[in-house]
Design a protein around this motif. Structure first.
Motif, short mmCIF file in Angstrom:
data_model
loop_
_atom_site.label_atom_id
_atom_site.label_comp_id
_atom_site.label_asym_id
_atom_site.label_seq_id
_atom_site.Cartn_x
_atom_site.Cartn_y
_atom_site.Cartn_z
N THR A 1 0.85 -1.19 0.00
CA THR A 1 0.00 0.00 0.00
C THR A 1 0.88 1.23 0.00
OG1 THR A 1 -1.91 1.05 1.06
CG2 THR A 1 -0.23 0.15 2.53
N ALA A 2 0.27 2.38 -0.12
CA ALA A 2 1.02 3.64 -0.03
C ALA A 2 1.21 3.97 1.44
CB ALA A 2 0.26 4.75 -0.74
N HIS A 3 2.44 4.08 1.88
CA HIS A 3 2.78 4.38 3.28
C HIS A 3 2.47 5.86 3.53
CE1 HIS A 3 5.00 4.97 6.91
NE2 HIS A 3 5.55 3.75 6.88
N TYR A 4 1.35 6.13 4.19
CA TYR A 4 0.91 7.52 4.32
C TYR A 4 1.86 8.36 5.17
CZ TYR A 4 -1.60 5.44 8.32
OH TYR A 4 -1.95 4.74 9.44
N GLY A 5 2.61 7.76 6.07
CA GLY A 5 3.62 8.51 6.82
C GLY A 5 4.72 9.02 5.92
N GLU A 6 5.15 8.18 5.00
CA GLU A 6 6.17 8.60 4.03
C GLU A 6 5.62 9.66 3.08
OE1 GLU A 6 7.71 5.15 2.06
OE2 GLU A 6 8.63 4.36 3.90
N VAL A 7 4.37 9.49 2.66
CA VAL A 7 3.75 10.48 1.78
C VAL A 7 3.68 11.83 2.48
CG1 VAL A 7 1.67 11.13 0.50
CG2 VAL A 7 2.47 8.76 0.46
N ALA A 8 3.28 11.83 3.75
CA ALA A 8 3.21 13.09 4.51
C ALA A 8 4.59 13.75 4.60
CB ALA A 8 2.66 12.83 5.91
N GLY A 9 5.62 12.97 4.83
CA GLY A 9 6.98 13.52 4.86
C GLY A 9 7.39 14.10 3.52
N TYR A 10 7.01 13.41 2.44
CA TYR A 10 7.29 13.92 1.10
C TYR A 10 6.60 15.26 0.88
CZ TYR A 10 6.96 14.73 -3.83
OH TYR A 10 6.99 15.34 -5.05
#
Length: 119
Positions: free
Chosen positions: A50-59
């Motif tokens: 899945t899309a790791h939403y923690g990583e997306v938020a950091g991006y």
């Protein structure tokens, strides 16, 4: 299509057409909806599917605080295209809020929104 929704991802950026915006910075807030298929993640219970939403938020924070742009339209597109390029999503909606935009009349918020999908 299933969705992951991130709302209110906030950081200080230096985007804007005026010198003082570039110099002083201001808060920007981003909402993102990641369109993906949860089937494999639900089956395996593995974040790799899945899309790791923690990583997306950091991006998103790195883009807000990164290289300044004149227009938040460009910031929204840059974030959307980066999410598509870096995460397993089929499409993404991105809204950029500029709540302290230099507008000379009372207002609540200014937003721009983009939708991008894989082709």
């Amino acid at each position: 299509m299933d969705k992951i929704t991130l709302t209110g991802v906030t950081a200080v950026g230096h985007h804007g057409v005026f010198d003082f915006e570039r110099r002083e910075g201001q808060p920007f807030v981003v909402d993102a909806v990641l369109h993906t298929d949860f089937s494999r993640a639900a089956e395996t219970d593995d974040i790799e599917h899945t899309a790791h939403y923690g990583e997306v938020a950091g991006y998103i924070v790195s883009e807000i605080s990164g290289e300044p742009l004149n227009l938040i339209e460009g910031l929204a597109v840059r974030i959307a295209e980066g999410i598509l390029a870096g995460y397993p999503v089929s499409a993404v909606d991105v809204t950029v809020h500029k709540p302290k935009a230099p507008i000379e009349v009372p207002f609540g918020d200014v937003t721009v929104s983009v939708y991008r999908e894989r082709t």
